[in-house]
Design a protein around this motif. Sequence first.
Motif, PDB file in Angstrom:
ATOM      1  N   ASP A  36     -17.179   0.238   4.846  1.00 41.27           N
ATOM      2  CA  ASP A  36     -17.702   0.236   6.189  1.00 41.27           C
ATOM      3  C   ASP A  36     -16.666   0.388   7.212  1.00 41.27           C
ATOM      4  O   ASP A  36     -16.597   0.795   8.266  1.00 41.27           O
ATOM      5  CB  ASP A  36     -18.564  -0.935   6.730  1.00 41.27           C
ATOM      6  N   ARG A  37     -15.481  -0.487   7.011  1.00 36.40           N
ATOM      7  CA  ARG A  37     -14.241  -0.413   7.730  1.00 36.40           C
ATOM      8  C   ARG A  37     -13.200   0.065   7.047  1.00 36.40           C
ATOM      9  O   ARG A  37     -12.501  -0.710   6.149  1.00 36.40           O
ATOM     10  CB  ARG A  37     -14.037  -1.877   8.006  1.00 36.40           C
ATOM     11  N   PRO A  38     -12.881   1.575   6.982  1.00 37.65           N
ATOM     12  CA  PRO A  38     -12.137   2.062   6.027  1.00 37.65           C
ATOM     13  C   PRO A  38     -10.687   1.403   6.216  1.00 37.65           C
ATOM     14  O   PRO A  38     -10.133   1.088   7.335  1.00 37.65           O
ATOM     15  CB  PRO A  38     -11.973   3.578   6.472  1.00 37.65           C
ATOM     16  N   CYS A  39     -10.083   1.498   5.134  1.00 36.86           N
ATOM     17  CA  CYS A  39      -8.711   0.617   4.984  1.00 36.86           C
ATOM     18  C   CYS A  39      -7.682   1.461   4.090  1.00 36.86           C
ATOM     19  O   CYS A  39      -8.018   1.895   2.905  1.00 36.86           O
ATOM     20  CB  CYS A  39      -8.864  -0.791   4.341  1.00 36.86           C
ATOM     21  N   LEU A  40      -6.383   1.684   4.804  1.00 39.36           N
ATOM     22  CA  LEU A  40      -5.500   2.471   3.969  1.00 39.36           C
ATOM     23  C   LEU A  40      -4.603   1.610   3.174  1.00 39.36           C
ATOM     24  O   LEU A  40      -3.892   0.800   4.176  1.00 39.36           O
ATOM     25  CB  LEU A  40      -4.752   3.436   4.973  1.00 39.36           C
ATOM     26  N   VAL A  41      -4.348   1.355   2.200  1.00 37.10           N
ATOM     27  CA  VAL A  41      -3.033   0.353   1.344  1.00 37.10           C
ATOM     28  C   VAL A  41      -2.029   1.280   1.011  1.00 37.10           C
ATOM     29  O   VAL A  41      -2.166   2.498   0.373  1.00 37.10           O
ATOM     30  CB  VAL A  41      -3.945  -0.189   0.246  1.00 37.10           C
ATOM     31  N   GLU A  42      -1.030   1.074   1.380  1.00 36.64           N
ATOM     32  CA  GLU A  42       0.226   1.666   1.244  1.00 36.64           C
ATOM     33  C   GLU A  42       0.323   3.149   1.817  1.00 36.64           C
ATOM     34  O   GLU A  42       0.118   4.216   1.080  1.00 36.64           O
ATOM     35  CB  GLU A  42       0.562   1.755  -0.363  1.00 36.64           C
ATOM     36  N   PRO A  43       0.909   3.427   2.935  1.00 32.00           N
ATOM     37  CA  PRO A  43       0.972   4.965   3.600  1.00 32.00           C
ATOM     38  C   PRO A  43       1.953   5.528   2.922  1.00 32.00           C
ATOM     39  O   PRO A  43       2.123   6.803   3.169  1.00 32.00           O
ATOM     40  CB  PRO A  43       1.015   4.459   5.182  1.00 32.00           C
ATOM     41  N   GLY A  44       2.961   5.177   2.442  1.00 35.16           N
ATOM     42  CA  GLY A  44       4.097   6.078   1.689  1.00 35.16           C
ATOM     43  C   GLY A  44       5.121   6.077   2.784  1.00 35.16           C
ATOM     44  O   GLY A  44       5.329   5.183   3.821  1.00 35.16           O
ATOM     45  N   THR A  45       5.722   7.072   2.751  1.00 36.24           N
ATOM     46  CA  THR A  45       7.050   7.257   3.425  1.00 36.24           C
ATOM     47  C   THR A  45       6.497   7.997   4.579  1.00 36.24           C
ATOM     48  O   THR A  45       5.509   8.465   4.829  1.00 36.24           O
ATOM     49  CB  THR A  45       8.141   8.280   2.638  1.00 36.24           C
ATOM     50  N   SER A  46       7.678   8.258   5.825  1.00 32.65           N
ATOM     51  CA  SER A  46       7.380   8.851   6.858  1.00 32.65           C
ATOM     52  C   SER A  46       7.382  10.478   6.542  1.00 32.65           C
ATOM     53  O   SER A  46       6.257  10.924   7.159  1.00 32.65           O
ATOM     54  CB  SER A  46       8.690   8.752   7.852  1.00 32.65           C
ATOM     55  N   GLY A  47       7.837  11.008   5.474  1.00 30.78           N
ATOM     56  CA  GLY A  47       7.871  12.137   5.199  1.00 30.78           C
ATOM     57  C   GLY A  47       6.406  12.679   4.384  1.00 30.78           C
ATOM     58  O   GLY A  47       6.123  13.836   4.679  1.00 30.78           O
ATOM     59  N   SER A  48       5.769  11.577   3.912  1.00 29.74           N
ATOM     60  CA  SER A  48       4.382  11.498   3.226  1.00 29.74           C
ATOM     61  C   SER A  48       3.197  11.771   4.444  1.00 29.74           C
ATOM     62  O   SER A  48       2.085  11.917   3.888  1.00 29.74           O
ATOM     63  CB  SER A  48       4.217  10.657   2.407  1.00 29.74           C
ATOM     64  N   ALA A  49       3.665  11.246   5.652  1.00 27.74           N
ATOM     65  CA  ALA A  49       2.496  10.834   6.647  1.00 27.74           C
ATOM     66  C   ALA A  49       1.308  12.175   6.658  1.00 27.74           C
ATOM     67  O   ALA A  49       0.333  11.972   6.688  1.00 27.74           O
ATOM     68  CB  ALA A  49       2.831  10.454   7.799  1.00 27.74           C
TER      69      ALA A  49
END
Length: 312
Positions: A36-49
Amino acid sequence: MSTENTITPLGGDVYEIDTRMAGHSGITAGYLILSDRPCLVEPGTSGSAPTVQRALTELGVGPADLATVVVTHIHLDHAGGVGDIARMYPQAEIVVHEKGARHLASPERLMRSARMVYGDLLDTLFGEMKPTDAARIRAVEETGVIDLGGGRQLRSHYSPGHAKHHVGLLDSLTGDLYVGDAAGVYIPETADVRPATPPPDFDLDTALASLDKFRALGAQRLLFAHYGPVDAVAETLERSAEELRIWVDAVRDAHGQGMDVDHAVAAVQERIAGRYKAYGPDADPELARKYEVLNGVASNVAGIMHSLDRLA
């Protein structure tokens, strides 16, 4: 770039996202919990954004929808893209251990240190970490709770040893434990587990205590940032501890003989020869090269040597 091969559904509204670090597939995973409240774990590198953003869009998460971004620790392969993702998703709260919070708000010192280690390779591997508005950062301590909505929670558990700002994350609904780098690197192609012991924070006793803490949590599945889901929880955590002891014993022997890092690396490579199918004579050489970029012997040995010098 198509998201066709970057998203893998794992059940329980959890989606693995291949962040395509430095253009490699299967090297660093982020995870979207589409609750219900989406959560991103580990966004990775700046190049991966941009890759991560495309995956979230494909999964129906727009700029105003992402509630939380959580990092297990602030190393650039895990958290280098936090500032970029924070700008793309302006409603999201950023959760990190208190020892890492100031570096997300002011990453200049972290970037200087990283550039000393990686040189020009830094730009290729990671890119530049952008600052995150300090008002959007929530620092957790020994434990913390992230509200996923509908009574579902992600609980953080302080787990240093790999890094002094490291947390593991347990999903109350699925029993998934996001282990970051505290349990090392899992190579799904061969089911190998290798330790991750880079300088400057590695400490064996602390790392083993964190693995004991993970065992006590009763997780149903381990989700590795490097790389992917593992159902054999107890066996994998035991293997993680075993590998740590073997590497530290090998470096301690070399250190006791007065070897420098280069000679210690050679001694460790001799000691671990044959332990990992990914590095064996019949292995895919590209697989070995990929994981050497991520989890090089020299970096691991340097971290262990640093810890032994500190103890001495």
